[in-house]
Design a protein around this motif. Sequence first.
Motif: not given
Length: 385
Positions: A128-129, A120, A235, A122, A9, A7, A369, A310-311, A132
Amino acid sequence: MPITASAVTHWADDPWTRGSWSLIGRHGTPADRVTLGTPIRDRIRLTGEATHPTRAGMTHGAHEQGIAAATWATHHGHRDVIVVGAGIAGLAAAQHLRTHGVTAHVLEARHRTGGRTTGTDVGGFTFDLGANWLQQYDHNPLARLAEQLALPVVPTRFASGHDELENELRRRLAAAPAHASVADVLAAWPDPPAALHRLVDTEIVMDTGADLHWLSARHGFEPGVGDGDRWIIGSYQPLVDHLADGLDIHLGTPVRTITDTPHGVTVDGRHTDAVIVTVPIGALPDLTFTPPLPAAHRTALARLGMGRVEKIILRATDRFWPHTPYFRIHGPTDRSISEWLDATDADGTPTLVGLLAGPWLDTLWTGTDHDITTRVLTDVLHAAA
Ligand SMILES: Cc1cc2nc3c(=O)[nH]c(=O)nc-3n(C[C@H](O)[C@H](O)[C@H](O)COP(=O)(O)OP(=O)(O)OC[C@H]3O[C@@H](n4cnc5c(N)ncnc54)[C@H](O)[C@@H]3O)c2cc1C
């Protein structure tokens, strides 16, 4: 590097935040955060993480500010309040209003609650996107709520390993002239030690995602990270669901206009006694206020800004990275940095959670992505394999 699920972000491009968390620019001070949160004509109050003078950019700061705004509304005798945004601040505000007998309606642009926290799935586990960690754990009301809900958490301690140099950096930043940027302080440092640039990337770029020519030297290095942090295994979703319980929340309802009237406020045609606005400062310019926000609020807003972090979450068949709970990889140029947390213990599946900041996001974070994941594996993580 066989990846089974991932995933990525896009907080910088997300129209409902346009960035990761708020920061103080070179012309600003924490007083601008207070000004931004000052009530407007007893009817309108901006709140959320950006308005906290000492706990900005964190979930518990958002939570505190949400409650502060709700307390203001109840003290003014407002009986019907619209809350814009269903992130931590908005939910905390609405929940506080509800428990004090005030009717609260939450209008949320997205089709979900949680804002910059979002649980989310995964590859079979919920990560957690957004946020956290529970930061400043011992003094964090959300940490107490997490304990009540029995959320599993693990302490993390990510020392820079350069304590003396870090103290000197902090001393120079604190002593910088008003309006100096972090870049100004670095440029004025005679014979900077070799480790300085990497320390700056680790401690400032990673924690802010800011352009250091813009970031305030005195006030850009705000408290938070590294103060007894604990990572939630999973999350923030259970916390968000708890805060949202029983509230009147209208999802998929972006607010565009807020109009002050002699007898209350109109929010996109809905009349109410008062409005609490928790929209992140990156997205705030899309709201039209009539009359416009007071000059002091606009000035404060102009001195604050959003950083970009970003993650990426990677699930793999094997642990191809060093067997350590945590590692960093610096980018090809100064000011590019990534931090990696081994989250395999979550459910036993080899898992890496990465945070990336700095100019290399401009090249890494393009295309689909899948493109981004491939690029992160080949251009960033190959160094760790
Ligand atoms: C990648 C990342 C990692 C982070 N890590 C941590 C961490 O580990 N620990 C920590 O404490 N903090 C962390 N943070 C910061 C933390 O997530 C935020 O400070 C906090 O969630 C902000 O809460 P808020 O309610 O103020 O804003 P938000 O959560 O952004 O809520 C605002 C809400 O308003 C909605 N909205 C926006 N515009 C409109 C509109 N026009 N109409 C209606 N609704 C609108 C948004 O959709 C959103 O739901 C992280 C953030 C990011 C992005």
